[in-house]
Design a protein around this motif. Structure first.
Motif, mmCIF file in Angstrom:
data_model
loop_
_atom_site.group_PDB
_atom_site.id
_atom_site.type_symbol
_atom_site.label_atom_id
_atom_site.label_comp_id
_atom_site.label_asym_id
_atom_site.label_seq_id
_atom_site.Cartn_x
_atom_site.Cartn_y
_atom_site.Cartn_z
ATOM 1 N N ALA A 305 0.825 -1.209 0.000
ATOM 2 C CA ALA A 305 0.000 0.000 0.000
ATOM 3 C C ALA A 305 0.858 1.257 0.000
ATOM 4 C CB ALA A 305 -0.918 0.004 1.213
ATOM 5 N N GLU A 306 0.361 2.276 -0.683
ATOM 6 C CA GLU A 306 0.982 3.603 -0.693
ATOM 7 C C GLU A 306 -0.100 4.641 -0.393
ATOM 8 O OE1 GLU A 306 3.087 4.268 -4.316
ATOM 9 O OE2 GLU A 306 4.378 2.514 -4.076
ATOM 10 N N PRO A 307 -0.511 4.737 0.874
ATOM 11 C CA PRO A 307 -1.619 5.638 1.225
ATOM 12 C C PRO A 307 -1.279 7.103 0.985
ATOM 13 C CG PRO A 307 -0.515 4.826 3.191
ATOM 14 C CD PRO A 307 0.043 4.054 2.047
ATOM 15 N N THR A 308 -2.260 7.842 0.473
ATOM 16 C CA THR A 308 -2.113 9.290 0.281
ATOM 17 C C THR A 308 -3.402 9.973 0.744
ATOM 18 O OG1 THR A 308 -2.981 9.253 -1.986
ATOM 19 C CG2 THR A 308 -0.593 8.999 -1.706
ATOM 20 N N GLN A 309 -3.277 11.240 1.098
ATOM 21 C CA GLN A 309 -4.444 12.039 1.486
ATOM 22 C C GLN A 309 -4.132 13.512 1.257
ATOM 23 O OE1 GLN A 309 -6.484 11.376 5.405
ATOM 24 N NE2 GLN A 309 -6.096 13.568 5.727
ATOM 25 N N VAL A 335 -6.668 4.400 3.421
ATOM 26 C CA VAL A 335 -6.786 5.439 4.444
ATOM 27 C C VAL A 335 -8.177 5.366 5.082
ATOM 28 C CG1 VAL A 335 -6.879 7.923 4.877
ATOM 29 C CG2 VAL A 335 -5.113 6.973 3.374
ATOM 30 N N MET A 336 -8.214 5.382 6.414
ATOM 31 C CA MET A 336 -9.480 5.342 7.138
ATOM 32 C C MET A 336 -9.736 6.715 7.749
ATOM 33 S SD MET A 336 -10.743 2.835 10.227
ATOM 34 C CE MET A 336 -10.864 1.409 9.139
ATOM 35 N N PHE A 337 -10.687 7.469 7.199
ATOM 36 C CA PHE A 337 -10.994 8.798 7.721
ATOM 37 C C PHE A 337 -11.482 8.704 9.169
ATOM 38 C CE2 PHE A 337 -11.845 9.958 3.125
ATOM 39 C CZ PHE A 337 -10.729 10.787 3.018
ATOM 40 N N GLY A 338 -10.967 9.605 9.997
ATOM 41 C CA GLY A 338 -11.378 9.670 11.389
ATOM 42 C C GLY A 338 -10.568 8.798 12.317
ATOM 43 N N SER A 339 -9.768 7.876 11.787
ATOM 44 C CA SER A 339 -9.005 6.976 12.649
ATOM 45 C C SER A 339 -7.949 7.733 13.443
ATOM 46 C CB SER A 339 -8.350 5.871 11.817
ATOM 47 O OG SER A 339 -7.462 6.418 10.848
ATOM 48 N N GLY A 340 -7.338 8.742 12.827
ATOM 49 C CA GLY A 340 -6.311 9.509 13.533
ATOM 50 C C GLY A 340 -6.857 10.343 14.664
ATOM 51 N N ALA A 341 -8.093 10.819 14.522
ATOM 52 C CA ALA A 341 -8.681 11.713 15.521
ATOM 53 C C ALA A 341 -9.377 10.968 16.642
ATOM 54 C CB ALA A 341 -9.677 12.651 14.846
ATOM 55 N N GLY A 342 -9.421 9.646 16.576
ATOM 56 C CA GLY A 342 -10.169 8.908 17.575
ATOM 57 C C GLY A 342 -11.651 9.213 17.503
ATOM 58 N N ILE A 347 -14.343 5.801 8.845
ATOM 59 C CA ILE A 347 -14.856 5.317 7.563
ATOM 60 C C ILE A 347 -13.714 4.901 6.640
ATOM 61 C CG2 ILE A 347 -16.251 5.897 5.549
ATOM 62 C CD1 ILE A 347 -17.827 5.770 8.146
ATOM 63 N N LEU A 348 -13.798 3.673 6.165
ATOM 64 C CA LEU A 348 -12.869 3.146 5.176
ATOM 65 C C LEU A 348 -13.623 2.931 3.879
ATOM 66 C CD1 LEU A 348 -10.032 1.907 4.550
ATOM 67 C CD2 LEU A 348 -10.999 -0.299 5.230
ATOM 68 N N SER A 349 -12.991 3.248 2.761
ATOM 69 C CA SER A 349 -13.614 3.052 1.463
ATOM 70 C C SER A 349 -14.053 1.603 1.291
ATOM 71 C CB SER A 349 -12.631 3.423 0.349
ATOM 72 O OG SER A 349 -13.127 3.036 -0.908
ATOM 73 N N GLY A 350 -15.134 1.398 0.533
ATOM 74 C CA GLY A 350 -15.614 0.049 0.251
ATOM 75 C C GLY A 350 -14.548 -0.795 -0.413
ATOM 76 N N GLY A 354 -8.995 1.550 -3.133
ATOM 77 C CA GLY A 354 -9.538 2.595 -3.997
ATOM 78 C C GLY A 354 -9.580 3.954 -3.349
ATOM 79 N N ASP A 355 -10.231 4.896 -4.040
ATOM 80 C CA ASP A 355 -10.337 6.264 -3.547
ATOM 81 C C ASP A 355 -11.473 6.371 -2.536
ATOM 82 O OD1 ASP A 355 -8.348 6.836 -5.305
ATOM 83 O OD2 ASP A 355 -9.675 7.638 -6.850
ATOM 84 N N ASN A 356 -11.343 7.362 -1.668
ATOM 85 C CA ASN A 356 -12.382 7.670 -0.705
ATOM 86 C C ASN A 356 -12.361 9.175 -0.484
ATOM 87 O OD1 ASN A 356 -14.456 7.270 1.075
ATOM 88 N ND2 ASN A 356 -13.187 6.487 2.738
ATOM 89 N N THR A 357 -13.531 9.811 -0.435
ATOM 90 C CA THR A 357 -13.594 11.258 -0.231
ATOM 91 C C THR A 357 -14.586 11.561 0.883
ATOM 92 O OG1 THR A 357 -15.358 11.561 -1.878
ATOM 93 C CG2 THR A 357 -13.076 11.728 -2.657
ATOM 94 N N VAL A 358 -14.408 12.732 1.480
ATOM 95 C CA VAL A 358 -15.299 13.162 2.550
ATOM 96 C C VAL A 358 -15.467 14.672 2.506
ATOM 97 C CG1 VAL A 358 -13.406 13.343 4.232
ATOM 98 C CG2 VAL A 358 -15.757 13.106 5.032
#
Length: 367
Positions: A305-309, A335-342, A347-350, A354-358
């Motif tokens: 994996a090569e995660p980007t955001q 990348v799982m949105f919100g994981s860093g902030a506790g 939310i992880l993309s299906g 793949g891509d995920n946006t918020v």
């Protein structure tokens, strides 16, 4: 927001808290709620263990992000020495729950020699990164990509923070069981069969599961520089080796630029070291702050994996203690949105590759 003692001591952009020479209890906290719309969430899924189909994840999420309430105080012991304490608990505003003393909670001493404390607290390495995250505690928190390793809140911790030497501060911490995993022993085995109860007992902090952390930060006017290091048995037990972090920030006029670099070594035979970096900038116009950042990570292996955001957003300060914000973030490769902030909802993309946006709007109130 009244930040924790270590965070303020090591992040040079912030001054150490002025604990009053009193036994009175100070109540403080932060409530942070966001409403977010995600793309490509899971509509439904089937559990392979039982063949049952379950509802997936809603595209619309209400989330409490690192909300907390705390109590702290100090007692003047004379001779420039103070006893200090803090109990900080996480609060899940959207779901009406919380966890007592789950955040930075400690007892210690403070004087001309610096500060010594023991309890549950963010590691020195973690705090280096918190000083430069423009979207900290939101769905786009930098720890979505630059996390793991020694970036944690460690239980069973003892820490020492030096006084500031012309802007230079050093912090060191050791924990003998950062995740409080404990050692589980069967009472029947422990007593040679004298006790028939086979319910596992937590006999205390786990052996050979410690970790140590160091950092050094330097603040001189608009300049902030920080370096952090973490290692120990806890890393090795989780297939990791040393963790290095570099961070910096500079403010000139209404502009601010920040950057961070992480290297987390892999202790397994595969040797899949992880490196990640982040750059960002912000511009302040009165009560409005416009900001953006980009971050990327890479494992040292083929096909990994090569995660980007990347994120753009704006804050509007309604007062010194209340603000609202809006942001748009796009990420890929797990990348799982919100994981860093506790966050209360992550939310992880299906499609994990793949891509995920918020799109996320939120409100923050500190007291």
């Amino acid at each position: 927001m009244k930040k924790s003692l270590i965070a303020l001591a090591v992040a040079g952009a912030f001054a150490a808290p002025a604990f009053a020479a009193t036994e009175n209890v100070d109540v403080y906290g932060k409530l942070h709620m966001s409403v977010s719309i995600f793309d490509e969430t899971v509509d439904s899924f089937t559990d392979p263990a039982n063949g049952k189909q379950y509802r997936g994840t809603s595209d619309l999420q209400f989330s409490s992000n690192a909300s907390r309430i705390g109590f702290k105080g100090a007692e003047d012991l004379g001779g420039g020495l103070s006893a200090i304490w803090q109990i900080e608990s996480g609060v899940t505003v959207d779901e009406g729950s919380g966890s007592w003393a789950s955040r930075n909670t400690f007892l210690g001493l403070k004087g001309g020699f610096g500060t010594v404390l023991a309890g549950n607290h963010d590691t020195p390495l973690k705090l280096v990164g918190r000083a430069v995250d423009l979207f900290g505690d939101t769905m786009a928190d930098s720890r979505n990509v630059l996390g793991g390793g020694s970036d944690m809140r460690a239980k069973n911790t003892v820490a020492y923070i030096t006084p500031s030497f012309s802007g230079l501060t050093i912090a060191a911490a050791y924990t003998n069981d950062p995740a409080n995993q404990g050692t589980q022993i069967n009472p029947s085995v422990l007593t040679g069969g004298l006790i028939n109860d086979k319910t596992p007992l937590d006999t205390g902090d786990q052996d050979s599961n410690g970790a140590y952390n160091l950092n050094a930060t330097y603040t001189n006017g608009p300049l902030y520089l920080g370096v952090g290091y973490g290692d120990g048995d806890f890393h090795e037990n989780n297939g990791l080796a040393e963790h290095w972090r570099l961070a910096g920030g500079y403010t000139f006029g209404n502009f601010k630029v920040v950057g961070q670099y992480d290297n987390l070594a892999d202790d397994t035979p595969a040797g899949e070291d992880y490196t990640a970096w982040m750059v960002g900038g912000a511009y302040t116009m009165g009560n409005i702050v416009l900001k953006a950042n980009y971050m990327a990570g890479e494992f040292d292996c083929n096909g990994c994996a090569e995660p980007t955001q990347w994120t753009i957003g704006a804050d509007y300060n309604l007062s010194k203690r209340t603000s609202v914000y809006a942001l748009y973030a796009s990420a890929e490769d797990g990348v799982m949105f919100g994981s860093g902030a506790g966050a209360s909802d992550t939310i992880l993309s299906g499609d994990s590759s793949g891509d995920n946006t918020v799109i996320s709007v939120g409100m923050v109130h500190s007291f």
